[in-house]
Design a protein around this motif. Sequence first.
Motif, PDB file in Angstrom:
ATOM      1  N   PRO A  16      24.138   8.247 -57.044  1.00 57.66           N
ATOM      2  CA  PRO A  16      25.271   9.107 -56.694  1.00 57.66           C
ATOM      3  C   PRO A  16      26.055   9.451 -57.965  1.00 57.66           C
ATOM      4  CG  PRO A  16      25.226   7.170 -55.281  1.00 57.66           C
ATOM      5  CD  PRO A  16      24.195   6.960 -56.355  1.00 57.66           C
ATOM      6  N   ARG A  17      26.477  10.673 -58.047  1.00 56.81           N
ATOM      7  CA  ARG A  17      27.237  11.141 -59.205  1.00 56.81           C
ATOM      8  C   ARG A  17      28.578  11.659 -58.693  1.00 56.81           C
ATOM      9  NH1 ARG A  17      25.599  16.081 -63.149  1.00 56.81           N
ATOM     10  NH2 ARG A  17      26.501  15.231 -65.039  1.00 56.81           N
ATOM     11  N   HIS A  18      29.635  10.988 -59.111  1.00 56.90           N
ATOM     12  CA  HIS A  18      30.969  11.326 -58.640  1.00 56.90           C
ATOM     13  C   HIS A  18      31.744  12.020 -59.756  1.00 56.90           C
ATOM     14  CE1 HIS A  18      30.016   8.742 -55.268  1.00 56.90           C
ATOM     15  NE2 HIS A  18      29.725   7.783 -56.124  1.00 56.90           N
ATOM     16  N   LEU A  19      32.355  13.137 -59.418  1.00 63.73           N
ATOM     17  CA  LEU A  19      33.168  13.876 -60.367  1.00 63.73           C
ATOM     18  C   LEU A  19      34.628  13.725 -59.974  1.00 63.73           C
ATOM     19  CD1 LEU A  19      31.093  17.189 -60.493  1.00 63.73           C
ATOM     20  CD2 LEU A  19      30.817  15.124 -61.897  1.00 63.73           C
ATOM     21  N   VAL A  20      35.425  13.240 -60.904  1.00 66.10           N
ATOM     22  CA  VAL A  20      36.860  13.120 -60.688  1.00 66.10           C
ATOM     23  C   VAL A  20      37.516  14.224 -61.512  1.00 66.10           C
ATOM     24  CG1 VAL A  20      38.912  11.673 -60.928  1.00 66.10           C
ATOM     25  CG2 VAL A  20      36.701  10.622 -60.345  1.00 66.10           C
ATOM     26  N   VAL A  21      38.057  15.217 -60.819  1.00 66.30           N
ATOM     27  CA  VAL A  21      38.765  16.301 -61.494  1.00 66.30           C
ATOM     28  C   VAL A  21      40.206  15.848 -61.604  1.00 66.30           C
ATOM     29  CG1 VAL A  21      39.322  18.753 -61.476  1.00 66.30           C
ATOM     30  CG2 VAL A  21      37.143  17.971 -60.493  1.00 66.30           C
ATOM     31  N   MET A  22      40.617  15.556 -62.835  1.00 68.20           N
ATOM     32  CA  MET A  22      41.894  14.891 -63.066  1.00 68.20           C
ATOM     33  C   MET A  22      42.859  15.772 -63.848  1.00 68.20           C
ATOM     34  SD  MET A  22      41.016  12.220 -66.178  1.00 68.20           S
ATOM     35  CE  MET A  22      42.704  12.163 -66.809  1.00 68.20           C
ATOM     36  N   GLY A  23      44.118  15.373 -63.820  1.00 68.97           N
ATOM     37  CA  GLY A  23      45.163  16.047 -64.571  1.00 68.97           C
ATOM     38  C   GLY A  23      46.465  15.996 -63.807  1.00 68.97           C
ATOM     39  N   VAL A  24      47.504  16.482 -64.442  1.00 68.49           N
ATOM     40  CA  VAL A  24      48.820  16.464 -63.809  1.00 68.49           C
ATOM     41  C   VAL A  24      48.883  17.527 -62.718  1.00 68.49           C
ATOM     42  CG1 VAL A  24      49.959  15.542 -65.859  1.00 68.49           C
ATOM     43  CG2 VAL A  24      49.824  18.026 -65.535  1.00 68.49           C
ATOM     44  N   SER A  25      49.917  17.440 -61.929  1.00 70.79           N
ATOM     45  CA  SER A  25      50.128  18.377 -60.838  1.00 70.79           C
ATOM     46  C   SER A  25      50.239  19.804 -61.381  1.00 70.79           C
ATOM     47  CB  SER A  25      51.415  17.998 -60.107  1.00 70.79           C
ATOM     48  OG  SER A  25      51.581  18.757 -58.953  1.00 70.79           O
ATOM     49  N   GLY A  26      49.555  20.741 -60.725  1.00 70.25           N
ATOM     50  CA  GLY A  26      49.608  22.137 -61.125  1.00 70.25           C
ATOM     51  C   GLY A  26      48.602  22.543 -62.186  1.00 70.25           C
ATOM     52  N   SER A  27      47.739  21.623 -62.601  1.00 69.53           N
ATOM     53  CA  SER A  27      46.795  21.929 -63.677  1.00 69.53           C
ATOM     54  C   SER A  27      45.610  22.776 -63.224  1.00 69.53           C
ATOM     55  CB  SER A  27      46.291  20.643 -64.339  1.00 69.53           C
ATOM     56  OG  SER A  27      45.587  19.848 -63.399  1.00 69.53           O
ATOM     57  N   GLY A  28      45.340  22.817 -61.929  1.00 71.34           N
ATOM     58  CA  GLY A  28      44.195  23.573 -61.428  1.00 71.34           C
ATOM     59  C   GLY A  28      43.058  22.701 -60.937  1.00 71.34           C
ATOM     60  N   LYS A  29      43.364  21.427 -60.695  1.00 71.06           N
ATOM     61  CA  LYS A  29      42.339  20.483 -60.239  1.00 71.06           C
ATOM     62  C   LYS A  29      41.660  20.958 -58.960  1.00 71.06           C
ATOM     63  CE  LYS A  29      45.131  16.973 -59.786  1.00 71.06           C
ATOM     64  NZ  LYS A  29      46.467  17.381 -60.209  1.00 71.06           N
ATOM     65  N   SER A  30      42.449  21.341 -57.982  1.00 75.57           N
ATOM     66  CA  SER A  30      41.888  21.699 -56.673  1.00 75.57           C
ATOM     67  C   SER A  30      41.014  22.942 -56.761  1.00 75.57           C
ATOM     68  CB  SER A  30      43.007  21.932 -55.655  1.00 75.57           C
ATOM     69  OG  SER A  30      43.706  20.738 -55.442  1.00 75.57           O
ATOM     70  N   THR A  31      41.452  23.925 -57.501  1.00 71.98           N
ATOM     71  CA  THR A  31      40.671  25.160 -57.636  1.00 71.98           C
ATOM     72  C   THR A  31      39.307  24.862 -58.250  1.00 71.98           C
ATOM     73  OG1 THR A  31      42.705  26.430 -57.884  1.00 71.98           O
ATOM     74  CG2 THR A  31      40.669  27.481 -58.622  1.00 71.98           C
ATOM     75  N   LEU A  32      39.293  24.084 -59.329  1.00 71.11           N
ATOM     76  CA  LEU A  32      38.034  23.735 -59.977  1.00 71.11           C
ATOM     77  C   LEU A  32      37.171  22.875 -59.059  1.00 71.11           C
ATOM     78  CD1 LEU A  32      36.096  23.688 -62.370  1.00 71.11           C
ATOM     79  CD2 LEU A  32      37.431  21.755 -63.298  1.00 71.11           C
ATOM     80  N   ALA A  33      37.758  21.878 -58.426  1.00 76.07           N
ATOM     81  CA  ALA A  33      36.991  20.977 -57.561  1.00 76.07           C
ATOM     82  C   ALA A  33      36.359  21.720 -56.395  1.00 76.07           C
ATOM     83  CB  ALA A  33      37.886  19.850 -57.056  1.00 76.07           C
ATOM     84  N   VAL A 116      41.543  18.401 -66.577  1.00 80.34           N
ATOM     85  CA  VAL A 116      42.021  19.777 -66.672  1.00 80.34           C
ATOM     86  C   VAL A 116      43.419  19.762 -67.295  1.00 80.34           C
ATOM     87  CG1 VAL A 116      42.506  21.898 -65.411  1.00 80.34           C
ATOM     88  CG2 VAL A 116      40.688  20.369 -64.609  1.00 80.34           C
ATOM     89  N   THR A 117      43.569  20.503 -68.401  1.00 77.48           N
ATOM     90  CA  THR A 117      44.855  20.560 -69.086  1.00 77.48           C
ATOM     91  C   THR A 117      45.406  21.984 -69.074  1.00 77.48           C
ATOM     92  OG1 THR A 117      43.889  20.991 -71.269  1.00 77.48           O
ATOM     93  CG2 THR A 117      44.201  18.675 -70.632  1.00 77.48           C
ATOM     94  N   VAL A 118      46.715  22.070 -69.115  1.00 78.99           N
ATOM     95  CA  VAL A 118      47.436  23.342 -69.152  1.00 78.99           C
ATOM     96  C   VAL A 118      48.668  23.115 -70.011  1.00 78.99           C
ATOM     97  CG1 VAL A 118      48.642  25.083 -67.772  1.00 78.99           C
ATOM     98  CG2 VAL A 118      46.666  23.936 -66.818  1.00 78.99           C
ATOM     99  N   VAL A 157      35.323  14.870 -70.029  1.00 76.87           N
ATOM    100  CA  VAL A 157      35.566  16.019 -70.890  1.00 76.87           C
ATOM    101  C   VAL A 157      36.964  16.542 -70.609  1.00 76.87           C
ATOM    102  CG1 VAL A 157      34.595  17.681 -69.228  1.00 76.87           C
ATOM    103  CG2 VAL A 157      34.584  18.230 -71.679  1.00 76.87           C
ATOM    104  N   VAL A 158      37.588  17.105 -71.629  1.00 75.53           N
ATOM    105  CA  VAL A 158      38.875  17.769 -71.479  1.00 75.53           C
ATOM    106  C   VAL A 158      38.606  19.262 -71.395  1.00 75.53           C
ATOM    107  CG1 VAL A 158      41.111  18.234 -72.550  1.00 75.53           C
ATOM    108  CG2 VAL A 158      40.086  15.960 -72.745  1.00 75.53           C
ATOM    109  N   LEU A 159      39.126  19.883 -70.358  1.00 72.80           N
ATOM    110  CA  LEU A 159      38.909  21.312 -70.109  1.00 72.80           C
ATOM    111  C   LEU A 159      40.261  22.026 -70.070  1.00 72.80           C
ATOM    112  CD1 LEU A 159      36.405  20.844 -67.148  1.00 72.80           C
ATOM    113  CD2 LEU A 159      35.808  21.533 -69.480  1.00 72.80           C
ATOM    114  N   SER A 160      40.427  23.013 -70.931  1.00 69.84           N
ATOM    115  CA  SER A 160      41.664  23.781 -70.962  1.00 69.84           C
ATOM    116  C   SER A 160      41.656  24.831 -69.862  1.00 69.84           C
ATOM    117  CB  SER A 160      41.823  24.472 -72.318  1.00 69.84           C
ATOM    118  OG  SER A 160      42.940  25.339 -72.283  1.00 69.84           O
ATOM    119  N   ASN A 161      42.736  24.884 -69.105  1.00 70.35           N
ATOM    120  CA  ASN A 161      42.888  25.885 -68.055  1.00 70.35           C
ATOM    121  C   ASN A 161      43.975  26.893 -68.458  1.00 70.35           C
ATOM    122  OD1 ASN A 161      42.651  27.317 -65.696  1.00 70.35           O
ATOM    123  ND2 ASN A 161      43.659  25.798 -64.414  1.00 70.35           N
TER     124      ASN A 161
END
Length: 185
Positions: A16-33, A116-118, A157-161
């Motif tokens: 199983p491969r689990h992806l945790v899309v992380m970051g502060v509130s409003g960074s775009g986690k939900s959209t990417l996930a 995800v960073t902004v 990985v750090v991803l700029s949004n």
Amino acid sequence: MTSPDRKPIRPRPDAPRHLVVMGVSGSGKSTLALELADRLGLPMAEADEFHPPENIEKMSQQIPLTDEDRWPWLRTLRDWMSEQTAGGSIITCSALRRSYRDVLREAHGQVLFLHVTVDTPRLTGRLAHRSGHFMPASLLDSQLATLEALHADEDGVVLSNDGSIEDLIDAASAWLAKSEEGSLR
């Protein structure tokens, strides 16, 4: 958002491969996930939905959560991921501290972090215009102060949004494809 000419990314079949899309509130986690869950065909969960009522009440009253508030919540997320044995899962979770990510990493299988960073002015603007969420914009400074960057030994990985959502999705997809080939970083 998936275009018909895009090749879907495939999770590794051996664990199983689990992806945790992380970051502060409003960074775009939900959209990417949501987009990654669609492309990968994996179950997705919003960590916010796992908070007990006491945590939601505290945040609604603009009181930052303590580590003691977070530990049971993080263990519940870890357990949910471990139950997703068919191919993995995707969760959105702030995962602000390494110690929080350590709990999530205990899930059965491989756990990867997409941070995800902004920039702060853009975050502030997003949160000021968001409605219907229990996390008030006033707690952003608390989250930013708590945030610990991914360490070199963490699979992630750090991803700029700061561009378009398509740019973010493309960057995440490219990194995930590399991770499948075993060439992380």
